[in-house]
Design an enzyme around this catalytic site. Structure first.
Site, PDB file in Angstrom:
ATOM      1  N   HIS A 242      28.166  24.976 -40.896  1.00  0.00           N
ATOM      2  CA  HIS A 242      27.638  25.807 -39.825  1.00  0.00           C
ATOM      3  C   HIS A 242      27.929  25.132 -38.488  1.00  0.00           C
ATOM      4  O   HIS A 242      28.015  23.902 -38.416  1.00  0.00           O
ATOM      5  CB  HIS A 242      26.121  25.966 -39.928  1.00  0.00           C
ATOM      6  CG  HIS A 242      25.599  26.221 -41.299  1.00  0.00           C
ATOM      7  ND1 HIS A 242      25.785  27.407 -41.963  1.00  0.00           N
ATOM      8  CD2 HIS A 242      24.869  25.432 -42.142  1.00  0.00           C
ATOM      9  CE1 HIS A 242      25.187  27.360 -43.148  1.00  0.00           C
ATOM     10  NE2 HIS A 242      24.642  26.161 -43.286  1.00  0.00           N
TER      11      HIS A 242
ATOM     12  N   ASP B  94      28.146  21.029 -46.328  1.00  0.00           N
ATOM     13  CA  ASP B  94      26.924  21.609 -45.751  1.00  0.00           C
ATOM     14  C   ASP B  94      26.594  20.987 -44.384  1.00  0.00           C
ATOM     15  O   ASP B  94      25.441  20.951 -43.974  1.00  0.00           O
ATOM     16  CB  ASP B  94      25.743  21.465 -46.712  1.00  0.00           C
ATOM     17  CG  ASP B  94      24.540  22.291 -46.292  1.00  0.00           C
ATOM     18  OD1 ASP B  94      24.731  23.429 -45.823  1.00  0.00           O
ATOM     19  OD2 ASP B  94      23.399  21.788 -46.396  1.00  0.00           O
TER      20      ASP B  94
END
Length: 290
Positions: free
Chosen positions: A27, A244
């Site tokens: 992200h 992640d």
């Protein structure tokens, strides 16, 4: 509550990434004055900019990347979509959408490199999972998949009650973070039994990621080896790896992102299988051929 940031100093890894390696779940956040977060967010995140992510991937040796819409931005996918052109490497995206999204918007998103939509099971924020069959029917013609982040409650995984729903979908399923299994509950726990069965059927993919959240140990999270080995034994062609980054809302000791790459030397000791997980499998899942 402001999350702690990722370790800002990734070290050179022991594992040498094969050419074409894909980080399948990251992200980016910010600048905050340009990309406001959702009022329904669960937490605040320090800026995690595309240029910082690119520097991390340069150290790790990652050539390609998949940006995944985080809950903090709701269904405003702009930050991840615009980051795709800022990272300096081939990129794909997984977005968050309501089922009434227009056809023109689906076409536009596909052209930008979107290849999936994300839902959260056991989480009340974001598009409701009850919309999943309707949207899955609409995205099937684009070759997209449905990605699921599983939240367990009191040790109970929602996967068993969703198995029949997944089987009826006209698209593949991608399960985040090894299904958020509890390594202390054993290989026969219902959630993992269903996960392994879905993987074996060939329609389900699993991200080997987020060991730092679900393990009771420090890197390389050896309590997860039995689960990774069980999945590898049935369908090594349905597994992908992800860092992640930037590891949001983690309350323990922040791992160095390099640890999350080097753990694969322990989780998957066979070099050829690792190459499939790093390169071949994500190239198929995310359509990196175009």
């Amino acid at each position: 509550m402001l999350c702690q940031p990722p370790d800002p100093h990734p070290r050179p890894p022991k594992l040498k990434c094969p050419p074409g390696t894909v980080d399948c779940h990251v992200h980016v956040y910010g600048p905050n004055d340009q990309y406001p977060v959702s009022q329904e967010r669960m937490f605040d995140v320090p800026e995690a900019l595309p240029r910082t992510l690119a520097e991390v991937h340069d150290v790790l040796g990652v050539d390609r990347v998949v940006l995944v819409q985080p809950s903090g931005y709701g269904v405003d996918n702009r930050r991840q979509l615009e980051a795709m052109s800022e990272l300096g490497r081939p990129a794909r995206a997984v977005v968050s959408l309501y089922a009434d999204v227009t056809e023109d918007e689906l076409i536009r998103l596909h052209g930008l490199g979107v290849r999936g939509v994300r839902y959260a099971a056991g989480h009340h924020r974001g598009p409701p999972i009850t919309e999943m069959p309707k949207l899955a029917a609409r995205i099937a013609k684009f070759g997209w998949h449905v990605q699921l982040h599983v939240f367990s409650h009191e040790g109970e995984s929602p996967l068993p009650e969703l198995e029949s729903v997944f089987a009826a979908l006209p698209v593949d399923i991608v399960i985040d973070h090894i299904g958020s299994i509890d390594p202390a509950s054993g290989i026969a726990q219902p959630g993992f039994t269903v996960l392994r069965r879905m993987v074996e059927a060939g329609k389900c993919w699993v991200k080997l990621s987020c060991g730092y959240r679900i393990s009771a140990e420090l890197p390389p999270y050896t309590d997860l080896i039995p689960y990774v080995s069980a999945l590898t034994a049935v369908r090594p062609d349905r597994l992908v790896w992800a860092s992640d980054w930037p590891h949001v809302f983690f309350k323990g000791k922040m791992p160095n992102t390099t640890d999350l790459l080097d753990q694969m030397l322990t989780w998957v000791p066979d070099e050829e299988v690792r190459r499939k997980i790093f390169v071949d499998n994500p190239a198929i899942l995310y359509d990196f051929s175009t």
